[in-house]
Write an enzyme that holds these catalytic residues in place. Structure first.
Site, PDB file in Angstrom:
ATOM      1  N   GLY A   1      46.147  43.699  19.896  1.00 44.81           N
ATOM      2  CA  GLY A   1      44.847  44.013  19.310  1.00 44.81           C
ATOM      3  C   GLY A   1      44.876  45.372  18.634  1.00 44.81           C
ATOM      4  O   GLY A   1      45.443  46.318  19.174  1.00 44.81           O
TER       5      GLY A   1
ATOM      6  N   ASN B   1      49.177  46.707  26.896  1.00 44.69           N
ATOM      7  CA  ASN B   1      50.000  46.250  28.000  1.00 44.69           C
ATOM      8  C   ASN B   1      51.043  45.205  27.587  1.00 44.69           C
ATOM      9  O   ASN B   1      52.232  45.361  27.862  1.00 44.69           O
ATOM     10  CB  ASN B   1      49.087  45.674  29.084  1.00 44.69           C
ATOM     11  CG  ASN B   1      49.725  45.789  30.435  1.00 44.69           C
ATOM     12  OD1 ASN B   1      50.764  45.169  30.651  1.00 44.69           O
ATOM     13  ND2 ASN B   1      49.160  46.599  31.311  1.00 44.69           N
TER      14      ASN B   1
ATOM     15  N   ASP C   1      41.208  49.404  25.518  1.00 52.26           N
ATOM     16  CA  ASP C   1      40.808  49.069  26.889  1.00 52.26           C
ATOM     17  C   ASP C   1      41.091  50.159  27.917  1.00 52.26           C
ATOM     18  O   ASP C   1      40.587  50.102  29.030  1.00 52.26           O
ATOM     19  CB  ASP C   1      41.508  47.777  27.335  1.00 52.26           C
ATOM     20  CG  ASP C   1      40.987  46.559  26.612  1.00 52.26           C
ATOM     21  OD1 ASP C   1      39.858  46.613  26.087  1.00 52.26           O
ATOM     22  OD2 ASP C   1      41.715  45.543  26.550  1.00 52.26           O
TER      23      ASP C   1
ATOM     24  N   ARG D   1      18.583  50.401  22.114  1.00 47.42           N
ATOM     25  CA  ARG D   1      17.529  50.990  22.945  1.00 47.42           C
ATOM     26  C   ARG D   1      16.264  51.255  22.128  1.00 47.42           C
ATOM     27  O   ARG D   1      15.144  51.094  22.629  1.00 47.42           O
ATOM     28  CB  ARG D   1      18.005  52.283  23.609  1.00 47.42           C
ATOM     29  CG  ARG D   1      16.984  52.843  24.613  1.00 47.42           C
ATOM     30  CD  ARG D   1      17.495  54.048  25.361  1.00 47.42           C
ATOM     31  NE  ARG D   1      18.543  53.749  26.300  1.00 47.42           N
ATOM     32  CZ  ARG D   1      18.351  53.151  27.486  1.00 47.42           C
ATOM     33  NH1 ARG D   1      17.136  52.786  27.843  1.00 47.42           N
ATOM     34  NH2 ARG D   1      19.357  52.907  28.279  1.00 47.42           N
TER      35      ARG D   1
ATOM     36  N   GLY E   1      36.804  44.399  27.055  1.00 49.40           N
ATOM     37  CA  GLY E   1      37.376  44.808  28.329  1.00 49.40           C
ATOM     38  C   GLY E   1      37.374  43.673  29.337  1.00 49.40           C
ATOM     39  O   GLY E   1      36.819  43.793  30.424  1.00 49.40           O
TER      40      GLY E   1
END
Lengths: 325, 325, 325, 325
Positions: free
Chosen positions: D14, D106, D131, D158, D174
């Site tokens: 990614g 990873n 991540d 918000r 995530g």
């Protein structure tokens, strides 16, 4: 000494983005933990003049995203005198404040240290300064936001520098500490940084020119820490004199570096240290600055935080050199 | 005169955000319509010196979002002379360029008008200037982005102005036209604007003070158009002298006002007028500036675009007054 | 009918950035002109339930830069009934409100028109909607900010689309009006836009593919107006089925399109029309929407503003085609 | 083994903001130190298919500020097989590449570890993932930018959540690591975070509701890590069912979280680790990931970086609780 029931909070010195997030964290975490919170306006002057108000969770609603400080701030001359600190202490007693949280930079925490020493009064400091020059914490509240603000400004300046093939000297804050200049130069892809920790004299300036400007590149950006004598204007004039063929310009970023909605990093740092300040009070700690080192909360004695010199990383000069070829 | 096969494009004068979006639109729309496109580097100097390259759709890929101009720009002294324009025309002939698209402000379009007149050469102008001072178009490419940049800077300055309760004089671009100062003052919620169209003398300054600063408000922001004599520094010093009790600061926004990723409005304006320039060529129009008025494309004769004075709206002073109470 | 002394203000329907700037302008300009101002909370529901408060300049301090609406907003079902409007009118009488300023979109201004008609009550509308679908004004408060928000999101999506060489269908707001989709596609440099005004069927979809995606380009972005049936997900699935070799993704921007600090354009539009609303009251105008056309204030009868259809510019489809080669 | 003369560089998996800054740093620092640099396109697939080009300082000019990766990226299935890695190794030999720098998360660093092990080939990793789930480095390239992107989106949400008094469930990236959700919740002032490390079941959900939503507050934001089964939509439906009186909405931020101009922090991290990668090669280090811990460069063996689990700080749940009262 008695149980702590009421905690006062103030911001002092130059304002920094994230101070509001810290005020919110101290207030909410304080109330969550059973304390009464009092907001002190206009820094130590407000403490001297009893410019104080009870704070509820409402007072700190919708402020995490706002720059500046809702408590206002000031550099108090009176508080630097023993008489001024006496008045401040009297207000604390009168208001029933049992502990004080101070958000500010070196001068402000020095003030807190003196008050704590002279009146055996529990003070907790939060590192609130864009300059990042407090020892014992990886960064200070406001520093990351200001780095990003400078980065964005220099990104814009580079657009016009490249279009016109010009040399820019961009002056940033940090009169006594080169962190902002050094790291923003790396972040913005600038060709060089001139910082107060280095006595960049005329010879070095010529070096800069040879190294950074006289390349095949036709535009170039040098970040300069503000300085009473040797700011961006000084270097621009020197270069202009020696290399009249270059089209040299100056940009002084000024006060806009202090404002703006705080970055994620600064909001998190302010929130964690704000909660940490209340924990410190609860644990009976006193006269420490709350910092974050290696992603963990730390409590740094005031004397270390304000007197030890946070070193600039000399390797960064080599990094800039490698990257600006 | 013959059929137009090849169109040259250049950017000239001060760079403005959205120039790249205009270059992209002219190039892509030109190629879509069967024209060959040649990019001319460094404004009229590049035309004089034959600094020219064929442009394909690849050359303008991923530039719509970038500030500055990939064609570089310059203010050409040589082109202001008949001899310079002769050289430029010779290059056009040599390169086989049959029509020229010029993106720039008043000076640049005046240059295009002269070239068009002297050599009966088809020129199309795009309004590329942050100053918004071209007659016949509701706005110019770059103006909206710069307004937003100023707005963001003043939002930041207000954070620190409010926190410290200070008066700020903020200097913005627009030496000859007050659009940026006037409208950014409204957008930023400033208390007043000082513009070149008004001869704000000392008496008026005192008025400003009474009107804008001596209110219950403890902080205040005045936007000042840059000026050789009466910039932000001048007013700050005057106020400081007359009202020493105020904490007065100056911020000169400078060159960062020229850069940055263009706003949606500027990208759309640049795209529509860029496509419009190719349509103009196709329709046999010449020596006009492409603008947008009332959401519609318009073709404005060069002589009107550069000689007529775009008026500032006097009502805006009343608007600012109403809003800054 | 008597002299107008007190003006009520409310925001209604979907919130739009710039509503706060409009509330500020109406309040400050109202007070400047001698009116008492009352803020009505939660739209027409607040009028029905008497959720009202006197507004001073303090209430609107430091809100020009904030998204959302400090008055809150709602879509009132009760107000669409005659009984609901009767209650609302009774509150107006009880609160001594002599004129009403409504900030909102089509539905909200239709409500104001009904109230005005049924009770001969002076109402002034401000065009507050991100959709830009009100007739008679060049743009609406919130539209420009949302365009910029979409532009910034698509700029980000393009980074990852290009890196992975993917096709993205990005869904934006505008269920009944394609302005946001059409213009954001141009601003973001997207390859195509699918809007509600066009009945893009399967055949057209295939056209899109041939035209927009099957080029040498390896990534592609299509903007799609939200739609109960044919949103981004629908088109993504169709393309995925017909061209399984493409790596197709969907991004639904959602509610973040409503928020954010308003753009310079929206703050100016909100300020000018807000001041214009008070002028309208002063001049005895009623039952009009205040708009800006061709940089000038205009007063548009409610019936025209809400019933006439603002047309989408068909030429823009050609523009997108030209630019996405 | 022989002297290293040529270094290959690729981005894999990614994309993350700051990858371009890392490519620039490796390339420039490599050339500064006398190495030849080769850019490998489209991750390991490009290595397998010999999609490779010599890189000069020109190739990495003006990319520090751009999101995505100019080298493109992909998740290579073929490289996960021994046969694929054999082909990749053959290309390295054929191209005369003596060492490989891999920027990725990873999976990508696991691939580098396998290649290094199987062919005794020097590989250096840079932690490039939004991540933040690589052990041994305080943060990863892209994480800080994404945190800021989420913060800005939630600030916007918000505005509308408060205006309409709604509950929002905001889904962030995530899938396997809650860093983004946990820290963005603190940064955005959200009321709660639901992360993969916690098995938040229905009972806990009810707890959330009691704790976070049923307060005096009328709006509320919960950040939810994306999840195949229990994403934002799942929780929204549950709440809607149990508390039908709430106005519940969902926002899935999606791919825009991957893009955007990198933050100052990520550009600095990418620059320092990029320079560090070349230093590692020079020092004869191999099969390590370059990280930054406590403001200092560290070299972490691949096996630790990819296999050890970076723990989430459980105290943060308490922090969120304290702050959301």
């Amino acid at each position: 000494m008695g149980k702590i029931r009421c905690i006062g909070i103030l911001t002092s010195g130059g304002d920094a983005p994230g101070m509001n997030a810290a005020i919110r964290a101290v207030t909410r975490s304080g109330i969550s933990n059973g304390y009464k919170i009092k907001g002190i306006y206009r820094g130590y002057d407000g403490l001297i003049n009893d410019d104080i108000q009870i704070f509820t969770t409402e007072n700190v609603s919708s402020i995490i995203q706002r720059g500046g400080t809702i408590l206002r701030t000031a550099r108090s001359k009176e508080f630097t005198t023993p008489a001024g600190r006496k008045k401040a202490y009297d207000t604390l007693v009168k208001e029933g404040i049992d502990a004080l949280v101070v958000i500010g930079g070196n001068g402000s925490l020095t003030g807190a240290m003196l008050l704590a020493d002279e009146y055996d009064f529990p003070c907790i400091g939060l590192p609130g300064t864009i300059d990042n020059d407090l020892w014992g914490t990886d960064s200070t509240i406001g520093y990351d936001t200001t780095l990003n603000t400078i980065k964005e400004c220099v990104d814009k300046i580079r657009d016009t520098a490249t279009s016109h093939e010009r040399i820019f000297f961009v002056e940033v804050m940090g009169r006594d500490a080169g962190f902002l200049a050094q790291y923003s130069a790396i972040a913005a892809g600038a060709e060089a940084a001139i910082i107060p920790e280095d006595s960049t004299d005329s010879d070095q300036l010529i070096e800069f020119m040879k190294r950074g400007i006289r390349k095949s590149k036709k535009s170039c950006i040098v970040i300069v820490s503000e300085s009473p004598k040797c700011g961006a204007m000084y270097y621009a004039e020197r270069v202009n004199k020696e290399y009249p063929e270059f089209d040299v310009r100056v940009s002084i970023l000024g006060h806009l570096q202090r404002g703006g909605s705080p970055s994620a990093h600064d909001r998190i740092l302010a929130s964690l240290t704000g909660v940490g300040a209340i924990q410190a009070v609860k644990q009976g700690q006193r006269n420490v600055m709350v910092g974050v080192r290696n992603n963990e909360l730390v409590y740094v004695p005031f004397v270390d935080a304000v007197r030890k010199k946070k070193p600039i990383d000399r390797n960064l000069i080599k990094v800039l050199d490698d990257l600006s070829i």
